[in-house]
Design a protein around this motif. Sequence first.
Motif, PDB file in Angstrom:
ATOM      1  N   VAL A  36       0.844  -1.199   0.000  1.00  0.00           N
ATOM      2  CA  VAL A  36       0.000   0.000   0.000  1.00  0.00           C
ATOM      3  C   VAL A  36       0.877   1.247   0.000  1.00  0.00           C
ATOM      4  CG1 VAL A  36      -1.626   1.347   1.413  1.00  0.00           C
ATOM      5  CG2 VAL A  36      -2.066  -1.085   0.956  1.00  0.00           C
ATOM      6  N   GLU A  37       1.988   1.212   0.708  1.00  0.00           N
ATOM      7  CA  GLU A  37       2.923   2.348   0.677  1.00  0.00           C
ATOM      8  C   GLU A  37       3.437   2.587  -0.741  1.00  0.00           C
ATOM      9  OE1 GLU A  37       6.068   1.766   3.527  1.00  0.00           O
ATOM     10  OE2 GLU A  37       4.659   1.647   5.205  1.00  0.00           O
ATOM     11  N   ARG A  38       3.808   1.513  -1.443  1.00  0.00           N
ATOM     12  CA  ARG A  38       4.296   1.652  -2.826  1.00  0.00           C
ATOM     13  C   ARG A  38       3.198   2.165  -3.756  1.00  0.00           C
ATOM     14  NH1 ARG A  38       6.478  -3.418  -1.679  1.00  0.00           N
ATOM     15  NH2 ARG A  38       5.011  -4.453  -3.091  1.00  0.00           N
ATOM     16  N   LEU A  39       2.000   1.628  -3.606  1.00  0.00           N
ATOM     17  CA  LEU A  39       0.882   2.068  -4.439  1.00  0.00           C
ATOM     18  C   LEU A  39       0.509   3.517  -4.144  1.00  0.00           C
ATOM     19  CD1 LEU A  39      -1.333  -1.157  -4.307  1.00  0.00           C
ATOM     20  CD2 LEU A  39      -0.098  -0.279  -6.310  1.00  0.00           C
ATOM     21  N   ASP A  40       0.650   3.920  -2.900  1.00  0.00           N
ATOM     22  CA  ASP A  40       0.403   5.313  -2.507  1.00  0.00           C
ATOM     23  C   ASP A  40       1.454   6.220  -3.153  1.00  0.00           C
ATOM     24  OD1 ASP A  40      -0.476   7.637  -1.231  1.00  0.00           O
ATOM     25  OD2 ASP A  40       0.321   7.072   0.723  1.00  0.00           O
ATOM     26  N   ALA A  41       2.712   5.820  -3.079  1.00  0.00           N
ATOM     27  CA  ALA A  41       3.791   6.624  -3.668  1.00  0.00           C
ATOM     28  C   ALA A  41       3.623   6.742  -5.184  1.00  0.00           C
ATOM     29  CB  ALA A  41       5.151   5.998  -3.340  1.00  0.00           C
ATOM     30  N   ALA A  42       3.057   5.719  -5.819  1.00  0.00           N
ATOM     31  CA  ALA A  42       2.835   5.742  -7.266  1.00  0.00           C
ATOM     32  C   ALA A  42       1.566   6.514  -7.643  1.00  0.00           C
ATOM     33  CB  ALA A  42       2.755   4.320  -7.804  1.00  0.00           C
ATOM     34  N   GLY A  43       0.774   6.877  -6.642  1.00  0.00           N
ATOM     35  CA  GLY A  43      -0.446   7.641  -6.903  1.00  0.00           C
ATOM     36  C   GLY A  43      -1.668   6.793  -7.218  1.00  0.00           C
ATOM     37  N   TYR A  44      -1.595   5.481  -7.007  1.00  0.00           N
ATOM     38  CA  TYR A  44      -2.719   4.598  -7.320  1.00  0.00           C
ATOM     39  C   TYR A  44      -3.710   4.467  -6.170  1.00  0.00           C
ATOM     40  CZ  TYR A  44       0.211   3.274 -11.262  1.00  0.00           C
ATOM     41  OH  TYR A  44       0.982   3.293 -12.390  1.00  0.00           O
ATOM     42  N   VAL A  45      -3.254   4.690  -4.948  1.00  0.00           N
ATOM     43  CA  VAL A  45      -4.128   4.706  -3.782  1.00  0.00           C
ATOM     44  C   VAL A  45      -3.727   5.889  -2.901  1.00  0.00           C
ATOM     45  CG1 VAL A  45      -4.413   2.172  -3.781  1.00  0.00           C
ATOM     46  CG2 VAL A  45      -2.708   3.221  -2.278  1.00  0.00           C
ATOM     47  N   ALA A  46      -4.617   6.231  -1.991  1.00  0.00           N
ATOM     48  CA  ALA A  46      -4.304   7.247  -0.984  1.00  0.00           C
ATOM     49  C   ALA A  46      -4.709   6.671   0.365  1.00  0.00           C
ATOM     50  CB  ALA A  46      -5.081   8.532  -1.270  1.00  0.00           C
ATOM     51  N   ARG A  47      -3.981   7.060   1.388  1.00  0.00           N
ATOM     52  CA  ARG A  47      -4.317   6.643   2.752  1.00  0.00           C
ATOM     53  C   ARG A  47      -4.931   7.842   3.453  1.00  0.00           C
ATOM     54  NH1 ARG A  47       1.321   4.150   4.377  1.00  0.00           N
ATOM     55  NH2 ARG A  47       1.920   5.919   3.115  1.00  0.00           N
ATOM     56  N   GLU A  48      -6.098   7.606   4.064  1.00  0.00           N
ATOM     57  CA  GLU A  48      -6.815   8.669   4.751  1.00  0.00           C
ATOM     58  C   GLU A  48      -7.233   8.186   6.128  1.00  0.00           C
ATOM     59  OE1 GLU A  48     -10.209   9.514   2.287  1.00  0.00           O
ATOM     60  OE2 GLU A  48      -8.987  10.330   0.660  1.00  0.00           O
ATOM     61  N   PRO A  49      -7.427   9.116   7.060  1.00  0.00           N
ATOM     62  CA  PRO A  49      -7.950   8.713   8.365  1.00  0.00           C
ATOM     63  C   PRO A  49      -9.352   8.116   8.207  1.00  0.00           C
ATOM     64  CG  PRO A  49      -7.189  11.001   8.394  1.00  0.00           C
ATOM     65  CD  PRO A  49      -7.155  10.545   6.980  1.00  0.00           C
ATOM     66  N   ASP A  50      -9.631   7.094   8.966  1.00  0.00           N
ATOM     67  CA  ASP A  50     -10.953   6.470   8.943  1.00  0.00           C
ATOM     68  C   ASP A  50     -11.955   7.458   9.531  1.00  0.00           C
ATOM     69  OD1 ASP A  50     -13.278   4.984   9.407  1.00  0.00           O
ATOM     70  OD2 ASP A  50     -12.167   3.169   9.889  1.00  0.00           O
ATOM     71  N   PRO A  51     -13.005   7.831   8.801  1.00  0.00           N
ATOM     72  CA  PRO A  51     -13.959   8.802   9.340  1.00  0.00           C
ATOM     73  C   PRO A  51     -14.738   8.275  10.545  1.00  0.00           C
ATOM     74  CG  PRO A  51     -14.700   7.973   7.202  1.00  0.00           C
ATOM     75  CD  PRO A  51     -13.331   7.413   7.450  1.00  0.00           C
ATOM     76  N   VAL A  52     -14.845   6.948  10.685  1.00  0.00           N
ATOM     77  CA  VAL A  52     -15.558   6.354  11.812  1.00  0.00           C
ATOM     78  C   VAL A  52     -14.648   6.224  13.027  1.00  0.00           C
ATOM     79  CG1 VAL A  52     -16.810   4.301  12.603  1.00  0.00           C
ATOM     80  CG2 VAL A  52     -17.100   5.119  10.252  1.00  0.00           C
ATOM     81  N   ASP A  53     -13.405   5.825  12.796  1.00  0.00           N
ATOM     82  CA  ASP A  53     -12.430   5.624  13.867  1.00  0.00           C
ATOM     83  C   ASP A  53     -11.137   6.327  13.452  1.00  0.00           C
ATOM     84  OD1 ASP A  53     -10.635   4.781  15.778  1.00  0.00           O
ATOM     85  OD2 ASP A  53     -10.839   2.642  15.342  1.00  0.00           O
ATOM     86  N   ARG A  54     -10.929   7.518  13.922  1.00  0.00           N
ATOM     87  CA  ARG A  54      -9.789   8.348  13.509  1.00  0.00           C
ATOM     88  C   ARG A  54      -8.432   7.698  13.772  1.00  0.00           C
ATOM     89  NH1 ARG A  54     -10.828  11.934   9.795  1.00  0.00           N
ATOM     90  NH2 ARG A  54     -12.257  13.552  10.360  1.00  0.00           N
ATOM     91  N   ARG A  55      -8.398   6.666  14.618  1.00  0.00           N
ATOM     92  CA  ARG A  55      -7.129   5.980  14.871  1.00  0.00           C
ATOM     93  C   ARG A  55      -6.757   5.071  13.715  1.00  0.00           C
ATOM     94  NH1 ARG A  55      -8.873   2.983  20.020  1.00  0.00           N
ATOM     95  NH2 ARG A  55     -10.675   2.913  18.676  1.00  0.00           N
ATOM     96  N   GLY A  56      -7.751   4.670  12.920  1.00  0.00           N
ATOM     97  CA  GLY A  56      -7.526   3.760  11.807  1.00  0.00           C
ATOM     98  C   GLY A  56      -7.266   4.501  10.510  1.00  0.00           C
ATOM     99  N   THR A  57      -6.845   3.737   9.519  1.00  0.00           N
ATOM    100  CA  THR A  57      -6.559   4.286   8.194  1.00  0.00           C
ATOM    101  C   THR A  57      -7.408   3.571   7.164  1.00  0.00           C
ATOM    102  OG1 THR A  57      -4.281   4.773   8.826  1.00  0.00           O
ATOM    103  CG2 THR A  57      -4.739   4.655   6.481  1.00  0.00           C
TER     104      THR A  57
END
Length: 162
Positions: free
Chosen positions: A85-106
């Motif tokens: 997921v880190e590699r896919l994020d760096a390539a722009g294919y995914v993004a990691r966001e805070p979980d709107p239900v549980d801010r501790r999660g991603t």
Amino acid sequence: MSPPPSDRLDAPVSSARLTAESWEALFRAQVTLLRRFADDDVWDPITMREYDVLFTLSRCPDARARLRELNRESLLSQPSLSRMVERLDAAGYVAREPDPVDRRGTVVVLTEAGAQMQRRIGQRHAASIRRYFGPALDDEELRTLQQLCDKLRLAQEDIADS
């Protein structure tokens, strides 16, 4: 009253043996097909496993999922999936966001670039699937295979871990 299954001439040797042999047949078919798919030249510029993550996200509601949900649907270990997921994020294919239900999660979100990549490779992969499945199974057999695989997968939710 009919004789117990083990006494009937038409009965399999044992249910346990049939279960094991059926699993082995399914497993060997999967391994054979995965090797063929892995050898296809449809995956560039990403890997087959990276494609699987993009495909899985594309099927999620709003093209987003928590990491543990992605992990449940893939064959990768949690640490391997996190790195991917880190590699896919760096390539722009995914993004990691805070979980709107549980801010501790991603939450992992499929980006537009990731969706385009998934569709482009998905079209080529679908052609490979048709090439390998088409000559082997007719439409009725394909429907039966899908039903059996769905039944096996869904039954696991009701079977307790030991």
